[in-house]
Design an enzyme around this catalytic site. Structure first.
Site, PDB file in Angstrom:
ATOM      1  N   HIS A   1       0.851  -1.186   0.000  1.00  0.00           N
ATOM      2  CA  HIS A   1       0.000   0.000   0.000  1.00  0.00           C
ATOM      3  C   HIS A   1       0.892   1.243   0.000  1.00  0.00           C
ATOM      4  O   HIS A   1       2.047   1.196   0.431  1.00  0.00           O
ATOM      5  CB  HIS A   1      -0.891   0.006   1.226  1.00  0.00           C
ATOM      6  CG  HIS A   1      -1.921  -1.077   1.236  1.00  0.00           C
ATOM      7  ND1 HIS A   1      -2.960  -1.082   2.127  1.00  0.00           N
ATOM      8  CD2 HIS A   1      -2.078  -2.194   0.471  1.00  0.00           C
ATOM      9  CE1 HIS A   1      -3.718  -2.139   1.916  1.00  0.00           C
ATOM     10  NE2 HIS A   1      -3.197  -2.843   0.913  1.00  0.00           N
TER      11      HIS A   1
ATOM     12  N   GLU B   1       1.089   3.851   1.860  1.00  0.00           N
ATOM     13  CA  GLU B   1       1.650   4.234   3.156  1.00  0.00           C
ATOM     14  C   GLU B   1       2.797   3.309   3.556  1.00  0.00           C
ATOM     15  O   GLU B   1       3.821   3.779   4.077  1.00  0.00           O
ATOM     16  CB  GLU B   1       0.568   4.205   4.245  1.00  0.00           C
ATOM     17  CG  GLU B   1      -0.579   5.159   3.997  1.00  0.00           C
ATOM     18  CD  GLU B   1      -1.738   4.546   3.215  1.00  0.00           C
ATOM     19  OE1 GLU B   1      -2.857   5.064   3.338  1.00  0.00           O
ATOM     20  OE2 GLU B   1      -1.529   3.558   2.476  1.00  0.00           O
TER      21      GLU B   1
ATOM     22  N   CYS C   1      -5.875   2.012   5.834  1.00  0.00           N
ATOM     23  CA  CYS C   1      -6.509   0.774   6.284  1.00  0.00           C
ATOM     24  C   CYS C   1      -5.903   0.358   7.632  1.00  0.00           C
ATOM     25  O   CYS C   1      -4.909   0.939   8.079  1.00  0.00           O
ATOM     26  CB  CYS C   1      -6.298  -0.322   5.238  1.00  0.00           C
ATOM     27  SG  CYS C   1      -4.609  -0.977   5.191  1.00  0.00           S
TER      28      CYS C   1
ATOM     29  N   CYS D   1      -2.082  -0.339   7.418  1.00  0.00           N
ATOM     30  CA  CYS D   1      -1.270   0.882   7.301  1.00  0.00           C
ATOM     31  C   CYS D   1      -1.279   1.681   8.596  1.00  0.00           C
ATOM     32  O   CYS D   1      -0.260   2.260   8.974  1.00  0.00           O
ATOM     33  CB  CYS D   1      -1.767   1.715   6.129  1.00  0.00           C
ATOM     34  SG  CYS D   1      -1.473   0.933   4.523  1.00  0.00           S
TER      35      CYS D   1
END
Length: 185
Positions: A84, A86, A114, A117
């Site tokens: 992801h 991040e 999420c 993260c």
């Protein structure tokens, strides 16, 4: 501000009662600095989709008002569901700064992080999280609903010093509408 207190800031403070089940999140009108870095995160989200690297998510890590890294989602490129924006940004910032604690840094995410993260943000000791779109905007175009409640649902934020800011910036939600047709979800 006390842990568990939800505060809305938009030129004046309006406080609701304490909510022990949710992290402290400030909802704020954008300022020039925050809008600048959030705009960079949104631009990264577009870049990631355009080059086929991943979904429309971007993240920027800043230290002392200078960009350390600017990254986007790399899930498709790396064939890695944990890549992801991040996570990629935290990994790259740690390498670049030769640190595992990013306590002098802030992260700007195009979308609400999420749960995975959020855990990485906490573990890396970032001092501030600013995000644009609510996770529900990603769910609305077909992303898995498990990404919702990353910020609100993780109790550990009630015990951290992380400042969490939801920036009022429509550009962050527009990225989902503008890239929906390019994604195969």
């Amino acid at each position: 501000m006390m842990s568990g207190e939800n505060t809305i800031i938009d030129n004046e403070n309006i406080s609701s009662g304490p909510d022990p089940d949710h992290a402290t999140v400030k909802f704020v009108a954008s300022n020039d600095k925050d809008l600048k870095y959030l705009t960079q995160a949104v631009e990264e989200a577009y870049i990631g989709v355009e080059c086929g690297d991943g979904g429309p998510f971007g993240a920027v890590i800043v230290r002392n008002n200078e960009i350390v890294v600017s990254c986007h989602n790399m899930v498709y490129k790396y064939k890695d569901p944990t890549a992801h924006a991040e996570i990629v940004a935290i990994r790259e910032a740690c390498k670049k700064l030769k640190e595992i604690k990013l306590s002098e840094c802030e992260i700007y995410a195009s979308c609400e992080p999420c749960p995975m993260c959020c855990g990485a943000i906490h573990l890396s000791r970032l001092k501030r999280l600013v995000y644009g779109a609510k996770a529900e905007a990603a769910v609305a175009i077909g992303f898995n609903s498990c990404i919702v409640n990353g910020v609100k649902g993780i109790e550990l934020f009630n015990k951290s010093n992380l400042e969490i800011v939801k920036l009022d910036a429509s550009i962050a939600e527009q990225v989902f509408h503008n890239t929906k047709e390019k994604l195969s979800l």
